[in-house]
Design a protein around this motif. Structure first.
Motif, mmCIF file in Angstrom:
data_model
loop_
_atom_site.group_PDB
_atom_site.id
_atom_site.type_symbol
_atom_site.label_atom_id
_atom_site.label_comp_id
_atom_site.label_asym_id
_atom_site.label_seq_id
_atom_site.Cartn_x
_atom_site.Cartn_y
_atom_site.Cartn_z
ATOM 1 N N ASP A 159 -13.810 -5.810 43.095
ATOM 2 C CA ASP A 159 -13.775 -4.553 43.848
ATOM 3 C C ASP A 159 -14.085 -3.360 42.955
ATOM 4 O O ASP A 159 -14.414 -2.276 43.445
ATOM 5 N N PHE A 160 -13.957 -3.523 41.622
ATOM 6 C CA PHE A 160 -14.270 -2.448 40.673
ATOM 7 C C PHE A 160 -15.731 -2.488 40.224
ATOM 8 O O PHE A 160 -16.128 -1.729 39.351
ATOM 9 N N GLY A 161 -16.489 -3.408 40.778
ATOM 10 C CA GLY A 161 -17.851 -3.620 40.330
ATOM 11 C C GLY A 161 -17.925 -4.854 39.445
ATOM 12 O O GLY A 161 -17.025 -5.708 39.459
ATOM 13 N N THR A 162 -18.967 -4.962 38.653
ATOM 14 C CA THR A 162 -19.139 -6.112 37.776
ATOM 15 C C THR A 162 -18.264 -5.975 36.534
ATOM 16 O O THR A 162 -18.294 -4.956 35.852
ATOM 17 N N ARG A 174 -13.315 -15.956 12.277
ATOM 18 C CA ARG A 174 -12.994 -14.537 12.130
ATOM 19 C C ARG A 174 -13.481 -13.805 13.378
ATOM 20 O O ARG A 174 -14.618 -13.987 13.814
ATOM 21 N N LEU A 175 -12.614 -12.982 13.966
ATOM 22 C CA LEU A 175 -12.975 -12.265 15.176
ATOM 23 C C LEU A 175 -14.024 -11.197 14.884
ATOM 24 O O LEU A 175 -13.867 -10.396 13.967
ATOM 25 N N ARG A 176 -15.102 -11.195 15.671
ATOM 26 C CA ARG A 176 -16.123 -10.154 15.595
ATOM 27 C C ARG A 176 -15.993 -9.196 16.786
ATOM 28 O O ARG A 176 -15.806 -8.008 16.616
ATOM 29 N N HIS A 177 -16.130 -9.726 17.981
ATOM 30 C CA HIS A 177 -16.068 -8.899 19.176
ATOM 31 C C HIS A 177 -15.044 -9.469 20.160
ATOM 32 O O HIS A 177 -14.940 -10.692 20.317
ATOM 33 N N ALA A 178 -14.332 -8.603 20.838
ATOM 34 C CA ALA A 178 -13.421 -8.985 21.925
ATOM 35 C C ALA A 178 -13.296 -7.770 22.834
ATOM 36 O O ALA A 178 -12.566 -6.830 22.525
ATOM 37 N N ASN A 179 -14.032 -7.759 23.933
ATOM 38 C CA ASN A 179 -14.081 -6.560 24.756
ATOM 39 C C ASN A 179 -14.291 -6.885 26.218
ATOM 40 O O ASN A 179 -14.729 -7.981 26.584
ATOM 41 N N VAL A 180 -13.983 -5.886 27.038
ATOM 42 C CA VAL A 180 -14.190 -5.943 28.485
ATOM 43 C C VAL A 180 -15.058 -4.757 28.876
ATOM 44 O O VAL A 180 -14.788 -3.623 28.460
ATOM 45 N N GLN A 181 -16.096 -4.997 29.662
ATOM 46 C CA GLN A 181 -16.939 -3.934 30.189
ATOM 47 C C GLN A 181 -16.700 -3.826 31.688
ATOM 48 O O GLN A 181 -16.864 -4.801 32.427
ATOM 49 N N ILE A 182 -16.306 -2.641 32.129
ATOM 50 C CA ILE A 182 -15.996 -2.398 33.534
ATOM 51 C C ILE A 182 -17.143 -1.611 34.145
ATOM 52 O O ILE A 182 -17.368 -0.443 33.804
ATOM 53 N N GLY A 183 -17.878 -2.259 35.051
ATOM 54 C CA GLY A 183 -19.044 -1.612 35.636
ATOM 55 C C GLY A 183 -20.099 -1.350 34.582
ATOM 56 O O GLY A 183 -20.240 -2.073 33.598
#
Length: 380
Positions: free
Chosen positions: A118-121, A140-149
Motif C-alpha cells: 500500500d506504500f508503493g514498491t 562482512r556487511l556491506r549494504h543493508a537497506n530498505v527503499q520505500i517507493g
C-alpha cells in the motif's frame, strides 16, 4: 511454474473460443463460467510472474546476486596487502625484494527483494563480502537497506557524499586515492526535477568518533553525453576531548566524447575528511581539523565488445601529518593502468599495474612501490 500456468490459461482460452461454434447448444451461464475460469487463470499467472526475481516468497520477488573473484598480486618494493594500501609504502617493516600474494576476499554475495504494498514498491538489499578484520575470510556487511517507493532509503549504503557514478574502475579493491569511499547507516531522500536533474539529501552516521549525525546534499545533471554532480557535507568529529567541524565539497563529472570513450574526474576539498577518503588520513591532529584536498582522473576506452582498457590517477594532500608507524605522510599518489576481457557475459579476466607514492612529512623523503595484479571474476 510459469509455463504451467501459461499453458492452463491458453487451454481454457482455446476451449472458450471453440465454444463459439456451439453457441446454440451452450447456455449463457456456461459461457460466463468459461470466461470466469480464463480470467482467474490469467490473474493467477500474473500474480506468480508479476515482479521479476529468481524466486518468490509469498508476494515478494527475491534476487540473489554477487560474484566469485580470485586475485593474484606481486609487490616489488613494499608489501601493501590484498587491498593495495599505499599508506604501507615506505615503512621499513613492509620492505620486500618481491612478494607474491593471493586472495578471494573480494568475493561478494547479495540479496535484493521487491514487494508491492500500500506504500508503493518496497525494495530491500542485504550484501556481504569476505573482508573481515585481521585478514580473515569471513562475512562482512556491506549494504543493508530498505527503499520505500522511489524516494526514501533507510539503512546502510554508500555515503551520499561519494561520487559513485564517477568512481574509477580498478582490478584491486581500493582504486585510486583522492576520492570518498564509505558505506554508512543513513536516511536518504531522493527526487528529480526538470529533465535530467536529480537531488538527494541525507542524515548519516559519521565514519569517525562523533555524537552528531552528518548532513549531506547532492545535486546532479546528466544526459547521454555528460554528467555533472556536486555534493556537500557538514558534521563534527571528537578527538581527545576536542570537537572540530567536519565540512567538505565534492565535484565530479564525466563525458563520453566518442563511441566507447570515457573521461571522468572528481575533486574533493574540506576539513577533517580523512576517514572518508581512500588514504584514511587523520581527521584531527593536535586538536586541529586536518584540511585535505584530493582528486582523481580516469580515461577508459572500449576495444570491441569484449575488451576495455583504462588509466586512473589519484592524489591526496593534507595540511597535517598522519602517522603510519615510524613515518608519517601528508601526500599520497597512485596510478592504475588496467585491462579487462569478457570472454562471456558473466566471466571477466583482468590485469593491472599499480604505482603508489607517499612522502614522509618528517624527513621530507618520498617512497614509491610497484605492484601487478591479475584476477578472474565470475558474476551470478
Amino acid at each position: 511454474m510459469k509455463q504451467v500456468h501459461k499453458g492452463r490459461a491458453a487451454l481454457a482460452a482455446a476451449a472458450l473460443a471453440g465454444s463459439a461454434g456451439l453457441a446454440q447448444a451452450d447456455t449463457s451461464a456456461e459461457l460466463q463460467e468459461l470466461r470466469a475460469r480464463v480470467e482467474a487463470l490469467e490473474a493467477e499467472n500474473q500474480q506468480v510472474t508479476g515482479a521479476p526475481g529468481d524466486f518468490r516468497l509469498g508476494n515478494t520477488a527475491v534476487d540473489i546476486y554477487g560474484y566469485v573473484k580470485a586475485d593474484f598480486y606481486y609487490d616489488f618494493d613494499f608489501t601493501q596487502g590484498d587491498t593495495a594500501f599505499v599508506n604501507n609504502i615506505g615503512e621499513p617493516v613492509n620492505a620486500t625484494d618481491g612478494e607474491f600474494g593471493a586472495t578471494v576476499r573480494q568475493s561478494r554475495l547479495g540479496i535484493r527483494t521487491t514487494t508491492e504494498s500500500d506504500f508503493g514498491t518496497l525494495r530491500g538489499q542485504l550484501e556481504f563480502d569476505l573482508f573481515a578484520s585481521g585478514g580473515t575470510s569471513e562475512l562482512r556487511l556491506r549494504h543493508a537497506n530498505v527503499q520505500i517507493g522511489d524516494n526514501w532509503l533507510v539503512g546502510q549504503y554508500w555515503t551520499n557524499f561519494m561520487p559513485l557514478g564517477e568512481y574509477p574502475t580498478s582490478v584491486e579493491f581500493n582504486g585510486p586515492v583522492g576520492i570518498a569511499f564509505a558505506r554508512v547507516p543513513q536516511i536518504r531522500y531522493s527526487n528529480s526535477f526538470g529533465d535530467g536533474f536529480d537531488y538527494s539529501l541525507s542524515l548519516e552516521e559519521n565514519t569517525a568518533a562523533s555524537s552528531d549525525p552528518v548532513a549531506t546534499a547532492a545535486f546532479q545533471y546528466s544526459n547521454e553525453l555528460f554528467t555533472a554532480r556536486i555534493a556537500g557535507l557538514a558534521g563534527t568529529i571528537e578527538s581527545g576531548g576536542t570537537e572540530v567541524d567536519q565540512t567538505g565539497v565534492t565535484l565530479s563529472g564525466s563525458i563520453r566524447p566518442w563511441d566507447g570513450g570515457l573521461f571522468q574526474a572528481t575533486y574533493v576539498d574540506g576539513e577533517a575528511l580523512g576517514p572518508l577518503l581512500i588514504g584514511l588520513g587523520d581527521a584531527v591532529v593536535g586538536g586541529q581539523a586536518n584540511d585535505v584536498e584530493g582528486y582523481t582522473l580516469e580515461f577508459r576506452q572500449d576495444l570491441g565488445e569484449k575488451w576495455n582498457v583504462g588509466i586512473g590517477y589519484g592524489r591526496e594532500d593534507y595540511d597535517l601529518p598522519t602517522s603510519t608507524g615510524t613515518l608519517s605522510f601528508t601526500e599520497l599518489e597512485t596510478v592504475h593502468v588496467n585491462a579487462f576481457f569478457n570472454p562471456t557475459d558473466n566471466l571477466t579476466l583482468s590485469a593491472e599495474y599499480i604505482f603508489g607514492e607517499r612522502n614522509d612529512a618528517i624527513s621530507g623523503n618520498t617512497f614509491d612501490g610497484d605492484r601487478v595484479q591479475f584476477a578472474v571474476q565470475l558474476n551470478f
